[in-house]
Write a protein that holds these residues in place. Structure first.
Motif, PDB file in Angstrom:
ATOM      1  N   GLY A 161      58.275  28.613  63.042  1.00 42.21           N
ATOM      2  CA  GLY A 161      57.720  28.680  61.247  1.00 42.21           C
ATOM      3  C   GLY A 161      57.960  30.135  60.712  1.00 42.21           C
ATOM      4  N   ASP A 162      59.081  30.838  61.335  1.00 38.98           N
ATOM      5  CA  ASP A 162      59.489  32.008  60.948  1.00 38.98           C
ATOM      6  C   ASP A 162      60.115  31.667  60.140  1.00 38.98           C
ATOM      7  N   LEU A 163      61.260  30.878  60.257  1.00 39.93           N
ATOM      8  CA  LEU A 163      62.392  30.585  59.468  1.00 39.93           C
ATOM      9  C   LEU A 163      61.791  29.054  58.625  1.00 39.93           C
ATOM     10  N   ARG A 164      63.230  28.962  58.032  1.00 40.88           N
ATOM     11  CA  ARG A 164      62.868  27.802  57.468  1.00 40.88           C
ATOM     12  C   ARG A 164      64.641  27.051  57.565  1.00 40.88           C
ATOM     13  N   HIS A 165      64.380  25.770  57.299  1.00 42.41           N
ATOM     14  CA  HIS A 165      65.910  25.554  56.538  1.00 42.41           C
ATOM     15  C   HIS A 165      65.782  25.143  55.159  1.00 42.41           C
ATOM     16  N   GLU A 196      72.402  28.883  56.079  1.00 41.09           N
ATOM     17  CA  GLU A 196      71.798  27.680  56.334  1.00 41.09           C
ATOM     18  C   GLU A 196      69.815  27.833  56.462  1.00 41.09           C
ATOM     19  N   PHE A 197      69.658  28.972  56.875  1.00 44.89           N
ATOM     20  CA  PHE A 197      68.185  29.733  57.038  1.00 44.89           C
ATOM     21  C   PHE A 197      67.444  30.502  56.139  1.00 44.89           C
ATOM     22  N   GLU A 198      66.296  30.894  55.663  1.00 40.43           N
ATOM     23  CA  GLU A 198      65.962  31.980  54.699  1.00 40.43           C
ATOM     24  C   GLU A 198      64.402  32.300  55.310  1.00 40.43           C
ATOM     25  N   PRO A 199      63.377  33.105  54.869  1.00 38.90           N
ATOM     26  CA  PRO A 199      62.433  33.594  55.804  1.00 38.90           C
ATOM     27  C   PRO A 199      61.762  32.359  55.322  1.00 38.90           C
ATOM     28  N   SER A 200      60.298  31.765  55.867  1.00 42.80           N
ATOM     29  CA  SER A 200      59.371  31.316  55.409  1.00 42.80           C
ATOM     30  C   SER A 200      58.573  31.614  54.335  1.00 42.80           C
ATOM     31  N   GLU A 201      57.660  30.848  54.505  1.00 43.27           N
ATOM     32  CA  GLU A 201      56.714  32.156  53.776  1.00 43.27           C
ATOM     33  C   GLU A 201      55.088  32.010  53.950  1.00 43.27           C
ATOM     34  N   ARG A 202      55.423  31.937  55.569  1.00 49.08           N
ATOM     35  CA  ARG A 202      54.570  32.360  57.412  1.00 49.08           C
ATOM     36  C   ARG A 202      53.719  33.123  56.672  1.00 49.08           C
ATOM     37  N   LYS A 212      72.740  34.813  71.551  1.00 45.37           N
ATOM     38  CA  LYS A 212      71.149  35.301  71.538  1.00 45.37           C
ATOM     39  C   LYS A 212      70.899  35.161  69.804  1.00 45.37           C
ATOM     40  N   PHE A 213      72.288  34.740  69.258  1.00 44.87           N
ATOM     41  CA  PHE A 213      71.919  35.438  67.880  1.00 44.87           C
ATOM     42  C   PHE A 213      71.121  34.177  67.348  1.00 44.87           C
ATOM     43  N   ALA A 214      71.429  32.588  67.524  1.00 49.48           N
ATOM     44  CA  ALA A 214      71.713  30.952  68.076  1.00 49.48           C
ATOM     45  C   ALA A 214      69.928  30.325  68.384  1.00 49.48           C
ATOM     46  N   GLN A 215      69.983  31.477  69.810  1.00 44.62           N
ATOM     47  CA  GLN A 215      68.930  30.640  70.406  1.00 44.62           C
ATOM     48  C   GLN A 215      67.699  31.825  69.429  1.00 44.62           C
ATOM     49  N   ASP A 216      67.498  33.107  69.193  1.00 49.29           N
ATOM     50  CA  ASP A 216      66.374  33.679  68.564  1.00 49.29           C
ATOM     51  C   ASP A 216      66.639  32.225  67.140  1.00 49.29           C
ATOM     52  N   ILE A 217      67.674  32.132  66.629  1.00 48.58           N
ATOM     53  CA  ILE A 217      67.406  31.173  65.089  1.00 48.58           C
ATOM     54  C   ILE A 217      66.473  30.137  65.586  1.00 48.58           C
ATOM     55  N   ARG A 218      66.338  29.308  66.607  1.00 53.45           N
ATOM     56  CA  ARG A 218      65.704  28.071  67.435  1.00 53.45           C
ATOM     57  C   ARG A 218      64.099  28.179  68.263  1.00 53.45           C
ATOM     58  N   LEU A 219      64.485  29.380  68.415  1.00 57.88           N
ATOM     59  CA  LEU A 219      62.281  29.615  68.344  1.00 57.88           C
ATOM     60  C   LEU A 219      61.875  30.008  67.608  1.00 57.88           C
ATOM     61  N   LEU A 220      62.675  30.937  66.401  1.00 60.85           N
ATOM     62  CA  LEU A 220      62.636  31.563  65.204  1.00 60.85           C
ATOM     63  C   LEU A 220      61.872  30.044  63.622  1.00 60.85           C
ATOM     64  N   THR A 221      62.595  28.731  64.172  1.00 59.34           N
ATOM     65  CA  THR A 221      62.625  28.036  63.227  1.00 59.34           C
ATOM     66  C   THR A 221      60.891  26.964  64.153  1.00 59.34           C
ATOM     67  N   GLY A 222      60.891  26.954  65.353  1.00 63.11           N
ATOM     68  CA  GLY A 222      60.193  26.286  65.891  1.00 63.11           C
ATOM     69  C   GLY A 222      58.455  27.505  65.110  1.00 63.11           C
ATOM     70  N   ASN A 242      63.100  43.740  52.990  1.00 62.51           N
ATOM     71  CA  ASN A 242      61.847  44.557  53.006  1.00 62.51           C
ATOM     72  C   ASN A 242      60.536  43.107  53.168  1.00 62.51           C
ATOM     73  N   SER A 243      60.951  42.162  53.737  1.00 60.87           N
ATOM     74  CA  SER A 243      60.412  40.511  54.026  1.00 60.87           C
ATOM     75  C   SER A 243      59.830  41.294  55.413  1.00 60.87           C
ATOM     76  N   PHE A 244      58.327  41.429  55.362  1.00 60.15           N
ATOM     77  CA  PHE A 244      57.498  41.709  56.703  1.00 60.15           C
ATOM     78  C   PHE A 244      57.283  39.477  57.525  1.00 60.15           C
ATOM     79  N   CYS A 245      57.416  40.460  58.880  1.00 60.26           N
ATOM     80  CA  CYS A 245      57.134  39.197  59.980  1.00 60.26           C
ATOM     81  C   CYS A 245      56.578  39.399  61.090  1.00 60.26           C
ATOM     82  N   LEU A 246      56.822  38.873  61.922  1.00 63.61           N
ATOM     83  CA  LEU A 246      55.607  39.274  62.616  1.00 63.61           C
ATOM     84  C   LEU A 246      56.746  39.378  64.193  1.00 63.61           C
ATOM     85  N   SER A 247      57.093  40.229  64.723  1.00 66.49           N
ATOM     86  CA  SER A 247      58.445  40.956  65.637  1.00 66.49           C
ATOM     87  C   SER A 247      56.927  40.080  67.468  1.00 66.49           C
TER      88      SER A 247
END
Length: 464
Positions: free
Chosen positions: A269-273, A354-360, A257-267, A144-149
């Motif tokens: 600001g959608d995910l954070r350590h 290691e990662f969770e959604p940011s409060e963007r 694909k999974f790891a690359q998406d994580i890298r993009l999403l942290t960059g 239920n945590s909304f974010c951008l696609s």
């Protein structure tokens, strides 16, 4: 100071159990078990030169492995199988004269490799099942945590972090199915003689083809294989190796694909350590927190992709019934494929933790995200879809320049799309996300059934 080279893949990255599958001691043990099975069934089928004493000594000496002695013998004989025959014969002298009777080196090499490949496929599937369980739990927490696609790396429509995780999970579940089926269907090379014709066994059994065929099936059954290859040359077809490599490569595609998406999403600001007091991101820039595990996964997967090409080249360049370049290549690619893939899955498991959604705050994007909803509603009311599309492009341009919500709504009304009071309804993220939450929940219910039906093994820790 250590002067020998370091095997970084095995020592730094690979899970322990996967390393054990391809250990030298296990390889030698499998060869000895194959010799024992061959001799036992040859005696059972009437080959009287094999004595009970020989079989007893072979069984008792299975674990008496002296790798230094084997290496010493190989340096003199320049042949690894002959070195192992001599070493086994030294600890089972009553069997020395009948060891390897009727066999070729690839009775040992290929059959032992197939046993290891089957074990490695099962272990890789179990590692991946553990990863899927972690991803499933993560998706349930954040459904239920909304974010951008994103499409073209540009904001597209709202989704949820949980639903995006379901896309990764779906890929990995397909890999589990593929790896598991390949492991169960994997055939045994069997007891085929020097070039696959069983000529040596026909002589040993005085022309009795039924005994030669029974020997083939009986040895395979001892190692849990019900499927025995009907035809081989000296080796089994290396297209089977390619099939294995492609299945492992498919898993590496999912992991990359999974790891690359994580890298993009942290960059983005959608995910954070998650907070860590000990991890250092940069030796120069104290503030940094880099997605190092995701970067490792991508690097390891690219190595798997390269190895798949090496397997393909080896299979296509095999000369006639067999040549030695096949042997040298397979010593490298079989083990490395599984060590690299197992390492990638190990780090993928760590990434999930290691990662969770940011409060963007995505509210600034909502007017742009609403344009498709406005387009659908205005078209439903009878508007010209193409003209509406152009009008909404102009309204979006107004917002992109002004960053003013009222200016956007006024432009929507000015374009005759709908009144701005009506348009406000489409600024609701939940409305714009469609069935994202429902789809996530439905998929996770089905995925949980699949995961619970599989064996799951947490990849063991390695160097880092």
């Amino acid at each position: 100071m250590r002067r020998c080279s370091v095997d970084w893949l095995a020592e730094r990255y690979a899970p322990e159990r996967m390393r054990e599958v391809f250990s030298l001691e296990r390889r030698i043990m499998l060869w000895r078990k194959l010799w024992l099975a061959l001799a036992r069934h040859q005696k059972r089928l009437g080959l009287c030169v094999i004595t009970d004493e020989a079989l007893a000594q072979m069984k008792a000496a299975l674990n008496k492995i002296d790798t230094e002695r084997i290496q010493e013998l190989e340096e003199r004989l320049r042949h690894d199988v002959m070195a192992n025959i001599e070493a086994f014969g030294e600890v089972a002298p009553a069997a020395h004269a009948i060891l390897h009777l009727g066999a070729t080196s690839y009775f040992l090499v290929d059959n032992a490799d197939l046993i290891n490949i089957r074990e490695a496929l099962r272990l890789l599937a179990a590692y991946t099942t553990h990863l899927c369980r972690l991803l499933l739990n993560w998706a349930q927490r954040h459904k239920n945590s909304f974010c951008l696609s994103y499409t073209h790396l540009q904001p597209a429509q709202p989704t949820t972090h949980g639903r995006r995780a379901c896309l990764w999970l779906q890929d990995f579940l397909s890999d589990i199915k593929r790896l598991g089926k390949l492991a169960e269907d994997l055939p045994f090379r069997g007891v085929k003689g020097a070039v696959g014709t069983q000529a040596s066994y026909m002589i040993l059994f005085d022309g009795n083809a039924k005994k030669a065929e029974e020997l083939d099936k009986a040895v395979a059954a001892d190692f849990g294989f019900s499927n025995v290859m009907a035809l081989t040359s000296q080796i089994y077809t290396r297209k089977l190796d390619l099939e294995v490599a492609q299945a492992v490569c498919q898993l590496a595609v999912s992991a990359h694909k999974f790891a690359q998406d994580i890298r993009l999403l942290t960059g983005l600001g959608d995910l954070r350590h998650k907070t860590s007091r000990t991890q250092v991101g940069s030796s120069a820039m104290p503030h940094k927190r880099n997605p190092v595990d995701a970067e490792r996964v991508c690097a390891l997967c690219r190595y798997v992709f390269a190895l798949e090409g090496y397997v393909r080249e080896t299979a296509s360049h095999n000369w006639l019934e067999r040549s030695l370049d096949d042997s040298a290549a397979r010593r490298l690619y079989i083990e490395r494929l599984f060590l690299a893939a197992g390492s990638a899955v190990r780090y993928c498991c760590r990434i999930v933790d290691e990662f969770e959604p940011s409060e963007r705050d995505i509210s600034e994007f909502v007017p742009l995200l609403a344009t498709e909803g406005l387009l659908m509603e205005a078209s439903r009311r009878g508007g010209d879809r193409q003209k509406l599309h152009e009008a909404l492009r102009r309204a979006a341009a107004v917002y992109q320049q002004s960053k003013n919500l009222n200016a956007f709504l006024e432009q929507v009304e000015k374009e005759g799309i709908m009144r701005k009071e009506e348009a406000r309804r489409f600024l609701n993220v939940e409305l714009l996300s469609g069935r994202a939450v429902e789809q996530c929940e439905r998929f996770l219910r089905e995925a949980e059934k699949v995961i619970n039906a599989q064996e799951a093994v947490a990849p063991e820790t390695a160097g880092v």
